[in-house]
Design an enzyme around this catalytic site. Structure first.
Site, mmCIF file in Angstrom:
data_model
loop_
_atom_site.group_PDB
_atom_site.id
_atom_site.type_symbol
_atom_site.label_atom_id
_atom_site.label_comp_id
_atom_site.label_asym_id
_atom_site.label_seq_id
_atom_site.Cartn_x
_atom_site.Cartn_y
_atom_site.Cartn_z
ATOM 1 N N TYR A 1 0.079 3.873 10.874
ATOM 2 C CA TYR A 1 -0.186 2.826 11.871
ATOM 3 C C TYR A 1 1.105 2.582 12.638
ATOM 4 O O TYR A 1 2.168 2.393 12.027
ATOM 5 C CB TYR A 1 -0.582 1.508 11.189
ATOM 6 C CG TYR A 1 -1.959 1.467 10.567
ATOM 7 C CD1 TYR A 1 -3.104 1.668 11.336
ATOM 8 C CD2 TYR A 1 -2.115 1.183 9.215
ATOM 9 C CE1 TYR A 1 -4.368 1.598 10.762
ATOM 10 C CE2 TYR A 1 -3.382 1.111 8.634
ATOM 11 C CZ TYR A 1 -4.501 1.324 9.421
ATOM 12 O OH TYR A 1 -5.746 1.255 8.851
ATOM 13 N N ASP A 54 -4.608 -11.257 14.571
ATOM 14 C CA ASP A 54 -3.760 -10.146 15.022
ATOM 15 C C ASP A 54 -3.974 -9.833 16.504
ATOM 16 O O ASP A 54 -3.206 -9.081 17.094
ATOM 17 C CB ASP A 54 -3.967 -8.898 14.150
ATOM 18 C CG ASP A 54 -5.399 -8.396 14.171
ATOM 19 O OD1 ASP A 54 -6.302 -9.154 14.578
ATOM 20 O OD2 ASP A 54 -5.619 -7.236 13.793
ATOM 21 N N ARG A 91 0.837 -1.204 0.000
ATOM 22 C CA ARG A 91 0.000 0.000 0.000
ATOM 23 C C ARG A 91 0.876 1.259 0.000
ATOM 24 O O ARG A 91 2.072 1.193 0.222
ATOM 25 C CB ARG A 91 -0.901 0.004 1.247
ATOM 26 C CG ARG A 91 -1.999 -1.027 1.204
ATOM 27 C CD ARG A 91 -2.730 -1.135 2.513
ATOM 28 N NE ARG A 91 -1.894 -1.707 3.557
ATOM 29 C CZ ARG A 91 -2.271 -1.883 4.819
ATOM 30 N NH1 ARG A 91 -3.471 -1.516 5.217
ATOM 31 N NH2 ARG A 91 -1.450 -2.411 5.713
ATOM 32 N N LYS A 108 2.566 1.529 7.258
ATOM 33 C CA LYS A 108 2.995 0.687 8.374
ATOM 34 C C LYS A 108 3.939 1.451 9.289
ATOM 35 O O LYS A 108 4.491 2.502 8.923
ATOM 36 C CB LYS A 108 3.713 -0.561 7.850
ATOM 37 C CG LYS A 108 2.830 -1.480 7.048
ATOM 38 C CD LYS A 108 1.574 -1.919 7.781
ATOM 39 C CE LYS A 108 1.865 -2.953 8.858
ATOM 40 N NZ LYS A 108 0.589 -3.444 9.465
ATOM 41 N N GLU A 167 -4.315 3.956 14.414
ATOM 42 C CA GLU A 167 -5.165 2.991 15.110
ATOM 43 C C GLU A 167 -5.789 3.523 16.384
ATOM 44 O O GLU A 167 -6.694 2.884 16.925
ATOM 45 C CB GLU A 167 -4.382 1.694 15.399
ATOM 46 C CG GLU A 167 -3.284 1.783 16.446
ATOM 47 C CD GLU A 167 -1.945 2.247 15.870
ATOM 48 O OE1 GLU A 167 -1.896 2.667 14.706
ATOM 49 O OE2 GLU A 167 -0.938 2.196 16.618
ATOM 50 N N HIS A 199 0.906 0.733 16.167
ATOM 51 C CA HIS A 199 0.702 -0.455 17.036
ATOM 52 C C HIS A 199 1.861 -0.598 18.023
ATOM 53 O O HIS A 199 2.485 -1.647 18.135
ATOM 54 C CB HIS A 199 0.545 -1.722 16.180
ATOM 55 C CG HIS A 199 -0.685 -1.695 15.320
ATOM 56 N ND1 HIS A 199 -1.961 -1.833 15.831
ATOM 57 C CD2 HIS A 199 -0.843 -1.529 13.984
ATOM 58 C CE1 HIS A 199 -2.849 -1.760 14.853
ATOM 59 N NE2 HIS A 199 -2.193 -1.557 13.718
HETATM 60 N N1 LIG Z 1 -6.054 -10.343 9.956
HETATM 61 C C1 LIG Z 1 -6.240 -9.137 9.447
HETATM 62 O O1 LIG Z 1 -5.662 -8.775 8.422
HETATM 63 C C2 LIG Z 1 -7.220 -8.204 10.087
HETATM 64 C C3 LIG Z 1 -7.657 -7.057 9.413
HETATM 65 C C4 LIG Z 1 -8.605 -6.239 10.031
HETATM 66 C C5 LIG Z 1 -9.087 -6.571 11.317
HETATM 67 N N2 LIG Z 1 -8.619 -7.688 11.937
HETATM 68 C C6 LIG Z 1 -9.106 -8.118 13.281
HETATM 69 O O2 LIG Z 1 -10.412 -8.667 13.180
HETATM 70 C C7 LIG Z 1 -10.998 -8.658 14.481
HETATM 71 C C8 LIG Z 1 -12.430 -8.126 14.403
HETATM 72 O O3 LIG Z 1 -12.378 -6.741 14.066
HETATM 73 P P1 LIG Z 1 -13.715 -5.858 13.926
HETATM 74 O O4 LIG Z 1 -13.281 -4.562 13.352
HETATM 75 O O5 LIG Z 1 -14.783 -6.625 13.273
HETATM 76 O O6 LIG Z 1 -14.104 -5.682 15.467
HETATM 77 P P2 LIG Z 1 -15.521 -5.184 16.009
HETATM 78 O O7 LIG Z 1 -15.263 -4.606 17.368
HETATM 79 O O8 LIG Z 1 -16.238 -4.364 14.992
HETATM 80 O O9 LIG Z 1 -16.368 -6.543 16.175
HETATM 81 C C9 LIG Z 1 -16.056 -7.540 17.101
HETATM 82 C C10 LIG Z 1 -17.344 -8.255 17.492
HETATM 83 O O10 LIG Z 1 -16.992 -9.414 18.248
HETATM 84 C C11 LIG Z 1 -18.051 -9.609 19.176
HETATM 85 N N3 LIG Z 1 -17.637 -10.573 20.196
HETATM 86 C C12 LIG Z 1 -16.855 -10.378 21.296
HETATM 87 N N4 LIG Z 1 -16.746 -11.537 21.983
HETATM 88 C C13 LIG Z 1 -17.446 -12.483 21.292
HETATM 89 C C14 LIG Z 1 -17.727 -13.866 21.477
HETATM 90 N N5 LIG Z 1 -17.249 -14.534 22.539
HETATM 91 N N6 LIG Z 1 -18.488 -14.506 20.561
HETATM 92 C C15 LIG Z 1 -18.973 -13.856 19.479
HETATM 93 N N7 LIG Z 1 -18.775 -12.530 19.265
HETATM 94 C C16 LIG Z 1 -18.016 -11.868 20.155
HETATM 95 C C17 LIG Z 1 -18.339 -8.196 19.680
HETATM 96 O O11 LIG Z 1 -19.600 -8.122 20.328
HETATM 97 C C18 LIG Z 1 -18.293 -7.412 18.360
HETATM 98 O O12 LIG Z 1 -19.561 -7.306 17.764
HETATM 99 C C19 LIG Z 1 -10.063 -7.796 15.329
HETATM 100 O O13 LIG Z 1 -9.222 -8.630 16.094
HETATM 101 C C20 LIG Z 1 -9.250 -7.033 14.300
HETATM 102 O O14 LIG Z 1 -7.988 -6.615 14.816
HETATM 103 C C21 LIG Z 1 -7.691 -8.491 11.351
#
Ligand SMILES: NC(=O)c1ccc[n+]([C@@H]2O[C@H](COP(=O)([O-])OP(=O)(O)OC[C@H]3O[C@@H](n4cnc5c(N)ncnc54)[C@H](O)[C@@H]3O)[C@@H](O)[C@H]2O)c1
Length: 360
Positions: free
Chosen positions: A94, A269, A15, A75, A118, A96
């Protein structure tokens, strides 16, 4: 203000922090933009595109850092960039910090002003993280569908089925930003989708907006165990802010699933929400445990830079304009959402969470 955009040099980061469109906006506001040569190439923007937009192209990262008052990156700076950052320089990217003490100490030593994407926060949401969650949520289904294919190690099932044949079953754990986009994509492909969350208001909202092939179910170990024998693809998308993700699928639960089923752990992550998850890269995205495919790429949006760069810069540009127009001190005074982005200012840690993490 002089704004500098270096080329990202972190492994597999394609990016760029500013598009030619963003250059035009900043120029209209009276600023000058310096872009390192080929910075945009992997996102589809050539040096000529930037020149036509009015930017000046510089040959090296050092020239960009030496010239600019504000550096825009994607990054966190990596070791070879630490020495380029100047005291008082504003770095908007970002960071972190909490996951990297070496970086934190290097930025303290640099005496720069570190404003982290972030932690910019408005109405309890993180506007500069949402776009990447949207990309990752949509990608999770694309990748999950691919690794369900037999030649890719999957059980060999088409998400949408065909007339006369049932579609696949997709279980989305966590109905936030990632989960919502994942569910919409899977439903659009014709799969039968179940979203689980622990928030009843969220489930209520989702049941109102989702298409008819999406069910909502309260998240619990019992309900997950009931679903697993019939589930082909699980998307892990939970988040408990500031905490490690809970392990919603433990190793013994894998035995409940059919061989070749796929787990995509987007929450990797934050440590991952399956006990058997470990971070993978785009080079080797999947591995198997007990016959179940695991996809645990920690930077999913990195695979689609043409989309991710635009999604990111759509969100960051309005903040960059405020910072450039007002300078960081006035901008942070006027906009509390931007102030929350301040992590380290001229050698001092000003973000409570980062300070606590490293006892600073
Ligand atoms: N791997 C990647 O490249 C990448 C990219 C973007 C985001 N992410 C990660 O994805 C994850 C989700 O991000 P998001 O933006 O959707 O977060 P978000 O806060 O919008 O949503 C998280 C949801 O999880 C729910 N939750 C919490 N505990 C739970 C459980 N025990 N059972 C079911 N649901 C539960 C919450 O109520 C909430 O609705 C984060 O860890 C974020 O860092 C990873």
């Amino acid at each position: 203000m002089r704004i500098g955009v270096p080329k990202e040099i972190k492994n597999n980061e394609n990016r760029v922090a500013l598009t030619p469109g963003g250059v035009i906006t900043l120029l209209k506001n009276g600023h000058t933009v310096y872009v390192e040569t080929t910075a945009g190439i992997n996102s589809g923007f050539t040096d000529d595109d930037y020149i036509q937009a009015g930017a000046q192209i510089l040959a090296t990262a050092k020239e960009v850092f030496d010239t600019a008052d504000m550096i825009m990156k994607v990054k966190e700076p990596i070791a070879q960039e630490y020495g380029l950052i100047r005291p008082d320089q504003l770095v908007f990217t970002y960071f972190h910090f909490a996951s990297d003490e070496t970086l934190t100490r290097a930025m303290i030593d640099s005496k720069a002003v570190c404003l982290a994407y972030e932690t910019v926060e408005i109405n309890n949401t993180l506007p500069l993280l949402i776009p990447m969650s949207e990309v990752a949520g949509r990608m999770s289904i694309q990748e999950g569908a691919k690794y369900l294919e037999k030649p890719k190690g999957g059980k060999g099932i088409l998400l949408g089925g065909v007339p006369g044949v049932k579609p696949a079953n997709v279980l989305v754990l966590g109905g936030g930003v990632v989960g919502t986009q994942a569910a919409l994509m899977a439903a659009g492909l014709g799969a039968h989708v179940t979203i689980m969350d622990i928030s009843l208001p969220r489930l209520r909202y989702l049941s109102e907006i989702m298409p008819a092939n999406v069910d909502t179910v309260m998240s619990s170990q019992y309900n997950i165990e009931q679903m697993l024998p019939h589930t082909d693809l699980v998307i892990g998308a939970v988040l408990i802010p500031g905490a490690k993700a809970p392990h919603l699928i433990t190793r013994y639960m894998l035995k409940l699933m059919q061989p070749g089923s796929v787990l995509v752990d987007v929450a990797i992550d934050q440590g991952g929400c399956f006990e058997t998850s470990k971070p993978t890269t785009h080079a080797t995205p999947v591995y198997q445990v007990d016959g179940i495919q695991h996809y645990c790429v920690a930077n999913i949006p990195g695979a689609v830079p043409f989309t991710s760069t635009l999604a990111l810069t759509n969100a960051t540009l309005p903040y960059a304009v405020k910072l450039a127009n007002l300078g960081w001190e006035k901008a942070c005074e006027q906009y509390p959402d931007l102030e929350k982005g301040l992590n380290i200012v001229k050698g001092k840690v000003v973000c409570q969470a980062v300070a606590e993490t490293f006892g600073l």
